[in-house]
Design a protein around this motif. Structure first.
Motif, short mmCIF file in Angstrom:
data_model
loop_
_atom_site.label_atom_id
_atom_site.label_comp_id
_atom_site.label_asym_id
_atom_site.label_seq_id
_atom_site.Cartn_x
_atom_site.Cartn_y
_atom_site.Cartn_z
N VAL A 59 0.83 -1.20 0.00
CA VAL A 59 0.00 0.00 0.00
C VAL A 59 0.87 1.25 0.00
N GLY A 60 2.01 1.19 0.65
CA GLY A 60 2.93 2.32 0.64
C GLY A 60 3.45 2.62 -0.76
N PRO A 63 -0.64 3.57 -3.16
CA PRO A 63 -1.73 3.92 -2.24
C PRO A 63 -3.14 3.71 -2.80
#
Length: 112
Positions: A59-60, A63
């Motif tokens: 997710v980093g 996003p």
């Protein structure tokens, strides 16, 4: 809700699928999908902590990777971290209001 069973519903993304290959815009996206796939395998092996680390990284990197965000939220719910899960589900719903899976998990997180 049985979150262990919910985690088991997620499947790795087939990186050889031509439609997936076309959607991989760059190395970050490729790495995010690889991390997601590793997380799915880790969950199947009962390594939830390793899966959460991989999903956070995924997710980093991307996003807007909703599948990773949803699965991370389910992991948080399974760990009793409802507020963290709700934040992820809310972000997905805000970005994609038609994502019924995120919406249903969001409703469940709100009740916990």
């Amino acid at each position: 809700m049985d979150y262990r069973r919910e985690m088991g519903k997620f499947r790795p993304i087939d990186m050889n699928d031509p439609t997936i290959i076309q959607s991989i815009a760059d190395e970050r996206t490729h790495t995010a999908i690889t991390l997601y796939n590793n997380a799915v395998v880790s969950l199947a092996q009962g390594n939830d902590d390793i899966a959460v680390i991989a999903l956070r990284k995924s997710v980093g990197l991307c996003p807007d990777f909703h599948d990773a965000m949803i699965l991370l939220g389910v992991c948080y719910m399974g760990a009793g971290e409802g507020r963290r899960a709700a934040d992820l589900f809310e972000a997905v719903v805000e970005s994609d209001g038609e994502n019924e899976l995120a919406r249903s998990y969001q409703e469940d997180a709100a009740m916990s």
